[in-house]
Scaffold this motif. Structure first.
Motif, PDB file in Angstrom:
ATOM      1  N   LEU A  21       0.824  -1.208   0.000  1.00 29.50           N
ATOM      2  CA  LEU A  21       0.000   0.000   0.000  1.00 29.50           C
ATOM      3  C   LEU A  21       0.859   1.260   0.000  1.00 29.50           C
ATOM      4  O   LEU A  21       0.521   2.254  -0.657  1.00 29.50           O
ATOM      5  CB  LEU A  21      -0.956  -0.019   1.197  1.00 29.50           C
ATOM      6  CG  LEU A  21      -2.061  -1.079   1.133  1.00 29.50           C
ATOM      7  CD1 LEU A  21      -2.764  -1.195   2.480  1.00 29.50           C
ATOM      8  CD2 LEU A  21      -3.048  -0.765   0.021  1.00 29.50           C
ATOM      9  N   ASN A  22       1.971   1.229   0.724  1.00 27.33           N
ATOM     10  CA  ASN A  22       2.883   2.369   0.744  1.00 27.33           C
ATOM     11  C   ASN A  22       3.488   2.601  -0.637  1.00 27.33           C
ATOM     12  O   ASN A  22       3.631   3.744  -1.080  1.00 27.33           O
ATOM     13  CB  ASN A  22       3.980   2.150   1.787  1.00 27.33           C
ATOM     14  CG  ASN A  22       4.849   3.367   1.959  1.00 27.33           C
ATOM     15  OD1 ASN A  22       4.385   4.413   2.389  1.00 27.33           O
ATOM     16  ND2 ASN A  22       6.124   3.228   1.617  1.00 27.33           N
TER      17      ASN A  22
ATOM     18  N   LEU B 283      -4.056   2.978   2.488  1.00 25.29           N
ATOM     19  CA  LEU B 283      -2.974   2.722   3.441  1.00 25.29           C
ATOM     20  C   LEU B 283      -3.430   3.015   4.865  1.00 25.29           C
ATOM     21  O   LEU B 283      -3.281   2.179   5.765  1.00 25.29           O
ATOM     22  CB  LEU B 283      -1.736   3.545   3.095  1.00 25.29           C
ATOM     23  CG  LEU B 283      -0.596   3.486   4.103  1.00 25.29           C
ATOM     24  CD1 LEU B 283      -0.043   2.065   4.227  1.00 25.29           C
ATOM     25  CD2 LEU B 283       0.517   4.461   3.713  1.00 25.29           C
TER      26      LEU B 283
END
Length: 142
Positions: free
Chosen positions: A19-20, A36
């Motif tokens: 997600l990052n 995130l």
């Protein structure tokens, strides 16, 4: 720590890492950031490196351009790595930490605004994504 706990922690950090990366790939897009922080706010607990005492815990925070950012860690392993990378402890030393279950952790972090905290960062420096406290408040479960 059991093998199952280690596997679960690896799955958590792998998901947050993905997600990052999506956030970094599209820094102007809000949807990856929401995904995130939704995942972060869906964890069972948040881990903090303790800069206070056992009786009066005080989470590690960064002084940043945006103001003080409290450092939230997704796992004890990430908290330990962050403490070492930030020079809070030497390799091999014990890392004082504490954890707080969600959603109580979210309310507790939001309450740190009165102590000058303006935002939160996650798994710093491994990830380092951050959000202002007012944005984090939107993830509060009702």
């Amino acid at each position: 720590m059991s093998e199952t706990d280690a596997r679960d922690g690896d799955q958590v950090t792998a998901r947050l890492d993905r997600l990052n990366e999506a956030c970094r790939a599209a820094p102007q897009e809000i949807e990856p950031q929401i995904a995130l922080w939704s995942a972060i706010c869906s964890l069972d607990e948040w881990v903090f490196v303790n800069r206070g005492t056992a009786e009066q815990p005080r989470p590690y925070a960064l002084a940043a351009e945006a103001g003080h950012l409290v450092c939230i860690y997704s796992t004890p392993e990430r908290a330990r790595a962050g403490a070492i990378a930030n020079g809070l402890v030497a390799e091999g030393e014990a890392v004082p930490m504490f954890s707080t279950p969600l959603p109580s952790a979210l309310d507790w972090v939001l309450g740190l605004a009165g102590a000058g905290v303006s935002g939160a960062t996650v798994d710093y420096p491994q990830l380092g994504a951050w959000t202002p406290l007012p944005n984090l408040a939107r993830f509060r479960q009702t």
